[in-house]
Design an enzyme around this catalytic site. Structure first.
Site, PDB file in Angstrom:
ATOM      1  N   HIS A  45       5.547   3.833   1.676  1.00 36.99           N
ATOM      2  CA  HIS A  45       5.827   5.256   0.975  1.00 36.99           C
ATOM      3  C   HIS A  45       7.281   5.388   0.287  1.00 36.99           C
ATOM      4  CE1 HIS A  45       5.565   9.555   0.061  1.00 36.99           C
ATOM      5  NE2 HIS A  45       6.857   9.504   0.379  1.00 36.99           N
ATOM      6  N   GLY A  91       6.647  15.843 -14.858  1.00 34.06           N
ATOM      7  CA  GLY A  91       5.115  16.337 -14.441  1.00 34.06           C
ATOM      8  C   GLY A  91       4.476  15.586 -13.489  1.00 34.06           C
ATOM      9  N   HIS A  96       4.609  10.020  -4.334  1.00 38.16           N
ATOM     10  CA  HIS A  96       4.594   8.788  -3.966  1.00 38.16           C
ATOM     11  C   HIS A  96       4.627   7.838  -5.114  1.00 38.16           C
ATOM     12  CE1 HIS A  96       2.793   5.579  -1.193  1.00 38.16           C
ATOM     13  NE2 HIS A  96       2.988   4.781  -2.250  1.00 38.16           N
ATOM     14  N   HIS A  98       4.510   5.765  -8.293  1.00 39.57           N
ATOM     15  CA  HIS A  98       3.255   5.164  -9.139  1.00 39.57           C
ATOM     16  C   HIS A  98       3.508   5.015 -10.381  1.00 39.57           C
ATOM     17  CE1 HIS A  98       2.751   9.630  -9.097  1.00 39.57           C
ATOM     18  NE2 HIS A  98       2.265   9.433 -10.426  1.00 39.57           N
TER      19      HIS A  98
HETATM   20  P1  5GP Z   1       1.627  11.992 -11.790  1.00 41.62           P
HETATM   21  O1  5GP Z   1       1.220  13.053 -12.612  1.00 41.62           O
HETATM   22  O2  5GP Z   1       2.277  12.180 -10.621  1.00 41.62           O
HETATM   23  O3  5GP Z   1       2.430  11.168 -12.680  1.00 41.62           O
HETATM   24  O4  5GP Z   1       0.193  11.059 -11.842  1.00 41.62           O
HETATM   25  C1  5GP Z   1      -0.697  11.500 -10.573  1.00 41.62           C
HETATM   26  C2  5GP Z   1      -1.712  10.953 -11.225  1.00 41.62           C
HETATM   27  O5  5GP Z   1      -2.741  10.473 -10.083  1.00 41.62           O
HETATM   28  C3  5GP Z   1      -2.617  11.593 -12.155  1.00 41.62           C
HETATM   29  O6  5GP Z   1      -2.874  10.682 -13.261  1.00 41.62           O
HETATM   30  C4  5GP Z   1      -3.946  11.870 -11.463  1.00 41.62           C
HETATM   31  O7  5GP Z   1      -5.048  11.913 -12.135  1.00 41.62           O
HETATM   32  C5  5GP Z   1      -4.139  10.850 -10.288  1.00 41.62           C
HETATM   33  N1  5GP Z   1      -4.666  11.419  -9.031  1.00 41.62           N
HETATM   34  C6  5GP Z   1      -4.470  12.471  -8.384  1.00 41.62           C
HETATM   35  N2  5GP Z   1      -5.317  12.453  -7.153  1.00 41.62           N
HETATM   36  C7  5GP Z   1      -5.922  11.239  -7.258  1.00 41.62           C
HETATM   37  C8  5GP Z   1      -6.922  10.728  -6.351  1.00 41.62           C
HETATM   38  O8  5GP Z   1      -7.605  11.279  -5.501  1.00 41.62           O
HETATM   39  N3  5GP Z   1      -7.680   9.597  -6.880  1.00 41.62           N
HETATM   40  C9  5GP Z   1      -6.990   8.903  -8.096  1.00 41.62           C
HETATM   41  N4  5GP Z   1      -7.834   7.945  -7.921  1.00 41.62           N
HETATM   42  N5  5GP Z   1      -6.180   9.527  -8.863  1.00 41.62           N
HETATM   43  C10 5GP Z   1      -5.560  10.590  -8.517  1.00 41.62           C
HETATM   44 ZN    ZN Z   2       3.050   7.989   0.240  1.00 36.03          ZN
END
Ligand code: 5GP
Ligand code: ZN
Length: 115
Positions: A45, A91, A96, A98
């Site tokens: 993490h 956004g 975590h 990614h």
């Molecule tokens: P962020 O908006 O933080 O850059 O990206 C988070 C991403 O995680 C989003 O594109 C969203 O669709 C994805 N996401 C959120 N919850 C889940 C989940 O439970 N499973 C998967 N596979 N993707 C998720």
């Molecule tokens: Zn985490």
């Protein structure tokens, strides 16, 4: 820890895995914004890009190595985009670290969305 992506790494929440090694886990984004939309995360993490430091920075190289491997395997020769959102203004919704791998379409570029 109550972290969605830690739970995905642990297998407590199901995901469509596309890659895994000792340090990195990658899976399909649940709500894709491009024909190819994968998420690459460290198994350990880290809250986001702002948590990268001298001690843990090697993981970023591991993640980009994994991205290059998957891109080659999937034949993304015409190009792809890697994005990490850090903090509220960008956004970031999951705290975590990614990296989004986007491909399979001609992408635009604007300061508004980036895609
Ligand atoms: P962020 O908006 O933080 O850059 O990206 C988070 C991403 O995680 C989003 O594109 C969203 O669709 C994805 N996401 C959120 N919850 C889940 C989940 O439970 N499973 C998967 N596979 N993707 C998720
Ligand atoms: Zn985490």
């Amino acid at each position: 820890m109550d972290c969605l992506f830690c739970k995905i790494v642990a297998g407590e929440i199901p995901s469509a895995k596309v890659y895994e090694d000792e340090w990195v886990y990658a899976f399909k984004d649940i709500s894709p914004i491009a024909p190819v939309h994968y998420l690459f995360i460290p198994k350990e993490h880290l809250s986001g890009a702002s948590a990268v430091n001298e001690e843990n920075a090697a993981i970023v190289g591991k993640i980009f190595t994994a991205i290059a491997k998957v891109a080659a395997q999937e034949g993304l020769a015409s190009g792809y985009r890697v994005i990490t959102n850090c903090g509220e203004d960008a956004g970031q919704t999951v705290p975590h670290l990614h990296f989004h791998l986007l491909a399979g379409t001609k992408m635009g570029w604007s300061s508004e969305s980036g895609v």
